[in-house]
Design a protein around this motif. Structure first.
Motif, PDB file in Angstrom:
ATOM      1  N   LEU A 119       0.819  -1.214   0.000  1.00  0.00           N
ATOM      2  CA  LEU A 119       0.000   0.000   0.000  1.00  0.00           C
ATOM      3  C   LEU A 119       0.858   1.270   0.000  1.00  0.00           C
ATOM      4  CD1 LEU A 119      -3.035  -0.458  -0.197  1.00  0.00           C
ATOM      5  CD2 LEU A 119      -3.265   0.522   2.083  1.00  0.00           C
ATOM      6  N   VAL A 171      -3.874   5.126  -4.198  1.00  0.00           N
ATOM      7  CA  VAL A 171      -4.894   4.863  -3.186  1.00  0.00           C
ATOM      8  C   VAL A 171      -5.489   6.164  -2.680  1.00  0.00           C
ATOM      9  CG1 VAL A 171      -5.356   3.795  -0.944  1.00  0.00           C
ATOM     10  CG2 VAL A 171      -3.713   2.728  -2.504  1.00  0.00           C
ATOM     11  N   THR A 226      -0.311  -1.341 -10.729  1.00  0.00           N
ATOM     12  CA  THR A 226      -1.263  -0.246 -10.520  1.00  0.00           C
ATOM     13  C   THR A 226      -1.477   0.562 -11.800  1.00  0.00           C
ATOM     14  OG1 THR A 226      -0.707  -0.080  -8.173  1.00  0.00           O
ATOM     15  CG2 THR A 226      -1.698   1.861  -9.199  1.00  0.00           C
ATOM     16  N   TRP A 246      -4.635  -0.304  -8.346  1.00  0.00           N
ATOM     17  CA  TRP A 246      -3.900  -0.711  -7.149  1.00  0.00           C
ATOM     18  C   TRP A 246      -4.471  -1.968  -6.495  1.00  0.00           C
ATOM     19  CZ3 TRP A 246      -6.300  -0.964  -2.401  1.00  0.00           C
ATOM     20  CH2 TRP A 246      -7.479  -0.233  -2.230  1.00  0.00           C
ATOM     21  N   ARG A 247      -5.757  -2.232  -6.667  1.00  0.00           N
ATOM     22  CA  ARG A 247      -6.346  -3.416  -6.036  1.00  0.00           C
ATOM     23  C   ARG A 247      -5.754  -4.709  -6.608  1.00  0.00           C
ATOM     24  NH1 ARG A 247     -10.513   0.291  -5.481  1.00  0.00           N
ATOM     25  NH2 ARG A 247     -11.435   0.331  -3.376  1.00  0.00           N
TER      26      ARG A 247
END
Length: 417
Positions: free
Chosen positions: A48, A55, A176, A181-182
């Motif tokens: 992350l 994000v 990403t 990003w997930r």
């Protein structure tokens, strides 16, 4: 605690010899499996931060807030270390290690849910799992590694943390940019599941000393901290470790954000800076482990490192868009190497000074102290940045915990000859 336990050293050597009888369950396989586990769990922690700008854009908050995510992870780790530090004894270190990876994967899956509060819950669950991984791995390494090779093997094992950071830094931004990003988080989940399968290959022999009658929860949550605190050398070493951890996770968590927002880099180029941080950390861990085994004085070697870290933090005051890219790489390489090289050396010293049978407890106690620094550091970093609006000034303030580490290491009692 006694300075050395001869029976523990003999048992570790004999167990390592027995363990090596089967090629599939050699010490080399154990170290490989544990490095793989540390690598993928570290990627879970850092994926992350590696994609923080994306994000933050998705949820509409400032990217510097990623520091709170690292602190939430630390809260989960502290809960795990203080409450279930006895899990390796009850279930076996191999099984405990697998459960830790499963919890980390579960926390990542929670963060995929499309609501910002799930980032909070998922981070806490990842921390719970991550807090089970290092004590169980340390238990296995002390059990099967000859005493004269422990500093090097522990440091080699700790290389998994910067390797995970490299995976996060290279794969996270790339995935990403291509898919969001997930999907970078999904990739991390898949790699954690692969580690669980790998660990199953050796779990039976590794867990042949488990005691199912032992309580799962630690009767005294602060027993490990008390054990460390009552030992002057380990008290100073672990405080220094907490300060190093402060600097290490501020560097890892904010490298990408600082490069994107303050230096104007793209997410991909900023990812290469984080890669430099992790590569220098990996090299530093192996080098420091080798050097400690030869110098024979953990505190002295790490004091040299703390001095370098103080200077590197102050050099961050020069950070600006006008600074050439090679100079940025050099700055973050020194920050990464000096702040990230310490864990294996200190954990090996904890194992050396702790009686057999109390190693997991003592490692858990030391990790509580380390993670206190990891919890405090990013929160203060976020707030200093909010006041100064300068990443250069904020990185420079990390010289304060580095100086505290230097003082602790200089004043730490030396190991007997």
């Amino acid at each position: 605690m006694p300075d050395r336990n001869p029976d523990a050293d003999h048992n570790a050597t004999s167990l390592q010899t027995r363990h090596s009888d089967s090629p599939g369950l050699s010490l080399a396989f154990l170290v490989f499996a544990l490095i793989a586990g540390h690598t993928m769990s570290s990627m879970a922690v850092l994926v992350l931060p590696a994609v923080a700008p994306a994000v933050a854009h998705d949820y509409g908050f400032d990217a510097s807030m990623i520091g709170y995510q690292i602190s939430l992870l630390s809260i989960g780790m502290l809960a795990s270390l203080t409450l279930i530090g006895n899990m390796s004894r009850k279930l076996g270190a191999g099984r405990t290690n697998q459960i830790g990876h499963a919890l980390a994967a579960g926390g990542l899956l929670i963060m995929l849910l499309p609501w910002a509060p799930f980032l909070i819950l998922g981070s806490f669950v990842i921390g719970l799992g991550y807090g089970m991984i290092t004590p169980s791995a340390s238990y296995l390494l002390v059990r099967y590694t000859p005493a004269e090779r422990r500093s090097f093997v522990f440091s080699l094992h700790q290389v998994g943390i910067p390797l995970g950071g490299i995976f996060a830094a290279l794969l996270g931004p790339a995935v990403t940019v291509l898919a969001g990003w997930r999907w970078a988080v999904v990739l991390s989940v898949a790699l954690l599941c692969a580690v669980i399968v790998l660990m199953q290959h050796g779990r039976g022999p590794w867990d042949d000393d488990r005691d199912s009658a032992s309580p799962a929860f630690t009767p005294n949550p602060l027993a490990g901290v008390s054990a460390i605190w009552g030992h002057p050398a380990l008290r100073r070493l672990t405080i220094a470790g907490g300060c190093f951890s402060w600097a290490q996770f501020c560097t890892a968590a904010f490298a990408v954000v600082a490069c994107v927002e303050a230096l104007g880099m793209s997410l991909i180029v900023a990812g290469t800076v984080l890669t430099v941080v992790q590569l220098s950390s990996a090299f530093g861990r192996v080098f420091i482990g080798w050097l400690v085994d030869r110098v024979g004085d953990t505190a002295r070697v790490l004091a040299w490192t703390a001095g370098v870290l103080v200077l590197a933090c102050l050099a961050a005051l020069a950070m600006s868009p006008a600074l050439p890219l090679p100079a940025i790489y050099l700055l973050f390489a020194v920050l990464g190497g000096a702040s990230g090289c310490w864990p294996g050396a200190i954990l090996a010293e904890v194992g050396r000074l702790t009686p057999q049978g109390q190693i997991s407890l003592a490692v858990s106690g030391s990790l509580v102290i380390f993670n206190t620094g990891k919890f405090i550091g990013p929160i203060l970093f976020v707030n200093v940045y909010a006041l100064t609006k300068s990443y250069g000034v904020t990185f420079a303030t990390v010289a304060i915990p580095a100086a505290i580490a230097l003082i602790c290491l200089i004043t730490a009692p030396r190991r007997p000859d």
